[in-house]
Scaffold this active site. Structure first.
Site, PDB file in Angstrom:
ATOM      1  NE  ARG A 246      15.712   8.676 -37.733  1.00  0.00           N
ATOM      2  CZ  ARG A 246      16.720   8.439 -36.883  1.00  0.00           C
ATOM      3  NH1 ARG A 246      16.846   9.139 -35.759  1.00  0.00           N
ATOM      4  NH2 ARG A 246      17.636   7.541 -37.142  1.00  0.00           N
TER       5      ARG A 246
ATOM      6  CB  SER B 264      14.337   4.539 -43.222  1.00  0.00           C
ATOM      7  OG  SER B 264      15.599   3.955 -43.109  1.00  0.00           O
TER       8      SER B 264
ATOM      9  CD  GLU C  62      13.211   8.155 -40.668  1.00  0.00           C
ATOM     10  OE1 GLU C  62      13.180   6.967 -40.279  1.00  0.00           O
ATOM     11  OE2 GLU C  62      14.252   8.743 -40.963  1.00  0.00           O
TER      12      GLU C  62
END
Ligand SMILES: Cc1cc2nc3c(=O)[nH]c(=O)nc-3n(C[C@H](O)[C@H](O)[C@H](O)COP(=O)(O)OP(=O)(O)OC[C@H]3O[C@@H](n4cnc5c(N)ncnc54)[C@H](O)[C@@H]3O)c2cc1C
Length: 321
Positions: free
Chosen positions: A171, A222, A316
Site C-alpha cells: 500500500r 480498510s 491506509e
C-alpha cells in the site's frame, strides 16, 4: 486559457466525490477527460495561485468537513489501447471495467482484484491489491507529470517511470512521497489465459467481497494498513506473539482488523460514524457523518491498539484537506 474557465464548478461538495460521502465544498471542481485538459486545469490553478489535487473515484479518501480551498480535478482519462498482451490505459479508467476488459481478452494478472473500487491512477498511487494480486505485478511503466515543474500544454514534460522506479511496497509507492506527481497513464504486460476461467475467478471474488462490503456501504475500504511484522521492533513483536493467535499471521502480515477486534473496536461510535459491528477495521458513515468524527474514532482506535500492543496503526485512507 479563458475557455477552460467556464468548465470549473464552484463550491462543489466533496461528499459527492467520495465513497464515504463526507466532506465540505471544493472551491473549484473540474472533470478532466484528456491529459491535455488535466494539464490545462493544473496550469489554471497555478496561474490563480491556488492549490490543486487530482482524485480518482474517491474510494480511499476522507475529505475535510471544511472542504478544499483550491481546485479538485477528477481524473476521467479513460483511453485504452491493446497490442497483443500489452495494454496502455488512461489513469482515470475504472479498475473493475479494466479488469472485465482484460478478462474478455484472456489476459491474466489482475482478475483477483475485481471489486476494488476506484481508478487505475488511484490503484497505482496506493499500490492497491487483493487476494494475492497487486496493481504492480503486471505493470511495466507509469506515465507521470510533475505538477510543480514549469509546464505548458504544448510541452507537458511527461515522463515514463519503470515499475522499479515507482518504489512499490505494501500500500505504498513513490507517489505518496511526491504529492505533486500526477499519474496520467500506465502500460501493463499480461500472460494469456482462458477468458472463461478469468471471468469465473473475478465473479467469485466479487461475491466473496460483498460479504464484507455490502453494496452501498459508505466507507473507504480498510481504514488502517495491516501490520508488517518484520517492521516491528523485536520487543514489540515478542510481546505481541504472547497475546495473539499466531495462526492469524498471513504472509508476514497481521490484519489490523484482528488487533482492533481484540481491543473491542467493533461498534465504537461517534456521531454518525461507526466501526462496523462485524469488522474492527471498517469505519462507516451511517449517513450525514463528519470527517471530525472519523478523526475522533481513528484516534480512539489507535490509542487502544497502542496501549494494548505498543503498535502504531497507520492509515491506509488518505486525508484530503
Ligand atoms: C468498499 C471498498 C473496498 C476496498 N477494497 C480495497 C482492497 O481490497 N484493496 C485495496 O488496495 N484497496 C481497497 N479499497 C480502497 C480503494 O478502493 C483503493 O485505494 C483505490 O485504488 C483508490 O482509487 P481511487 O481512484 O478511488 O482513488 P482516490 O480515492 O480518488 O484517491 C486516493 C489517493 O490517490 C491519489 N490519486 C488518485 N488518482 C491519482 C492520479 N491520477 N495521480 C496522482 N494521485 C492520484 C489521490 O490524490 C488520493 O490521495 C477499497 C475501498 C472501498 C470503498
Amino acid at each position: 486559457m479563458a475557455h477552460i474557465n467556464k468548465k470549473f464548478i464552484k463550491n462543489y461538495s466533496l461528499h459527492k466525490l467520495t465513497s464515504m460521502q463526507i466532506g465540505g465544498p471544493a472551491k473549484y471542481f473540474f472533470v478532466a477527460k484528456t491529459e491535455k485538459k488535466l494539464i490545462e486545469a493544473m496550469l489554471w490553478a497555478k496561474d490563480k495561485k491556488i492549490k490543486c489535487k487530482i482524485i480518482g473515484e474517491g474510494s480511499n479518501i476522507v475529505a475535510s468537513d471544511k472542504g478544499y480551498h483550491g481546485l479538485i480535478i477528477q481524473n476521467s482519462i479513460k483511453h485504452i489501447q491493446t497490442t497483443n498482451n500489452k495494454v496502455n490505459v488512461g489513469s482515470g479508467k475504472n479498475l473493475l471495467k479494466f479488469i472485465f476488459k482484460l478478462n474478455s481478452l484472456g489476459l491474466t494478472g489482475m482478475e483477483k482484484m475485481a471489486g476494488i473500487p476506484g481508478t487505475i491512477g488511484g490503484a497505482i498511487y496506493g499500490c492497491a491489491g487483493a487476494y494475492g494480486q497487486e496493481i504492480k505485478d503486471c505493470l511495466l511503466r507509469v506515465k507521470v507529470v510533475d505538477a510543480s515543474a514549469q509546464l505548458s500544454t504544448s510541452n507537458p514534460k511527461a515522463m515514463w517511470l519503470t515499475r522499479n522506479r515507482c518504489e512499490f511496497d505494501y500500500r505504498n509507492s513513490i507517489f505518496k512521497k511526491n504529492l505533486n506527481w500526477v499519474i496520467l497513464g500506465a502500460e501493463f504486460k499480461f500472460k494469456k489465459e482462458n477468458p472463461k476461467k478469468l471471468k469465473k475467478i473475478s465473479s467469485d471474488i466479487i461475491k466473496l467481497r460483498e460479504q464484507k462490503y455490502q453494496p452501498g456501504l459508505l466507507c473507504p475500504g480498510s481504514f488502517f494498513k495491516n501490520i508488517i511484522l518484520k517492521d516491528l521492533p523485536a520487543k514489540t513483536r515478542i510481546d505481541l506473539f504472547k497475546k495473539i493467535d499466531k495462526g492469524k499471521i498471513k504472509y508476514g502480515k497481521l490484519a489490523s482488523g484482528y488487533l482492533l477486534d481484540l481491543v473491542g473496536a467493533k461498534g465504537v461510535k461517534t456521531g454518525k460514524i461507526k466501526v462496523a459491528d462485524y469488522h474492527g477495521n471498517l469505519i462507516l458513515n451511517q449517513g450525514g457523518g463528519k470527517a471530525s468524527d472519523v478523526a475522533k474514532i481513528a484516534k480512539i482506535l489507535k490509542n487502544k491498539v497502542r496501549k494494548e500492543f505498543g503498535i502504531e496503526l497507520e492509515e491506509e485512507v488518505q486525508y484530503l484537506k
